[in-house]
Write a protein that holds these residues in place. Structure first.
Motif: not given
Length: 343
Positions: A9-20
């Motif tokens: 299970d992975l909460p959607e908010e943990l999918i990175a949308q931009h690099p660090a």
């Protein structure tokens, strides 16, 4: 072995949308040989790389392979994604809407670039022959967008952030994302301590994003990708092993290249070929001793690969820790340094 065994299970908010903000200041989860984990920053990786080791990196370069066009005298929007070069100017492509891209059809992209559909494959891919004046790669640089994975919904402000700092040879439809964390300064520091860095090439195909759709892992058909190992890299890898060092592979693409060469030749040597190697639990690693990698999609071939290296239960436990601690996942996310488990 069931594909469902590799789900988490992975909460959607943990999918990175931009690099660090800074490449080497992303987080690093250290998966230790004893099965324990610790939370670090990526530049702490210097603690684990020894002078006698060799760090193997994939120097492929991502093409700005997503281009947009229309049929002659039509007001429409057709997206074409270059996947793989079949021969000069003839490319395997994805296109949408596909119904507008029939055999014999022509599409105009601008700057004199046109494409003609020569074939449609059973899986819906198009073989498109491109015509243009000038240098094809330079035209793509002006017209194209980076082919970001489908789970990234934000626009990329800087194309270079979807390239490694050591990218050299165009040919990939996706970045070897574990390498995105390295800065030139960090690479210089690794070399300064005496560690050799071996550059190999594997051109990443879009198959890397395709989910495993079969119930039984063993029934999955792996995509094929082109790789190359030159004499210099082979010598560096063999020298490290001879001197008691470890082969540390940056990314699953480097792993697939090295293990494919070993499987084919029984040793690391100068070699180029296409590989469709599929690594899942039960596979015996022949050359790789440690891995630098990002976090991978549930039920993907990539999480199966790292599970084969570290153990499925141990990897899923580490992923559970990463979710709990709010690590960032997938292409622009955080990284892991995975040691070979103690037997």
């Amino acid at each position: 072995m069931k594909t469902s065994e590799f789900y988490y299970d992975l909460p959607e908010e943990l999918i990175a949308q931009h690099p660090a903000d800074k490449r080497d200041e992303s987080r690093l989860l250290h998966a230790m040989a004893n099965g324990e984990v610790e939370d670090l920053t990526f530049k702490d990786i210097l603690r684990f790389i020894r002078p006698e080791d060799v760090l193997v990196i994939n120097n492929t370069k991502v093409l700005p392979a997503r281009i947009y066009g229309h049929r002659p005298e039509k007001e429409e929007h057709i997206e074409v994604l270059l996947v793989k070069e079949i021969e000069k100017d003839l490319w395997q492509c994805m296109a949408r809407p596909g119904k507008k891209m029939k055999v014999g059809g022509t599409i105009e992209f601008g700057e004199g670039l046109t494409g003609k559909v020569e074939a449609v494959t059973e899986d819906g891919l198009r073989h498109i022959r491109f015509s243009y004046e000038g240098v094809f790669i330079e035209i793509l640089e002006r017209l194209g967008e980076m082919p970001l994975p489908p789970y990234i919904h934000e626009k990329l402000k800087d194309k270079d952030r979807y390239q490694t700092v050591y990218a050299k040879y165009e040919g990939s439809a996706a970045a070897p994302t574990a390498g995105l964390h390295f800065t030139q300064e960090l690479l210089d520091a690794i070399r300064a301590q005496g560690t050799e860095i071996a550059e190999i090439t594997l051109h990443v195909g879009l198959g890397t994003f395709r989910p495993v759709k079969v119930d039984e892992v063993e029934s999955h058909e792996m995509h094929s990708e082109y790789y190359k190992i030159d004499e210099k890299a082979a010598e560096a890898i063999n020298r490290a092993k001879k001197n008691g060092g470890r082969v540390i592979a940056v990314g699953t693409t480097s792993i697939r290249t090295l293990e494919s060469c070993m499987q084919k030749n029984g040793k690391i040597c100068a070699d180029s070929d296409n590989t469709s190697i599929f690594i899942y639990p039960g596979y015996e690693f022949k050359i790789v001793d440690a891995i630098v990698t990002n976090f991978h999609l549930p039920e993907s071939t990539l999480i199966m690969l790292v599970s084969a290296f570290y153990g499925k239960d141990a990897i899923l436990k580490a992923y559970g820790h990463a979710v709990k601690e709010g690590y960032r996942f997938f292409s622009f996310g955080d990284a892991m340094f995975i040691e070979k488990r103690e037997s």
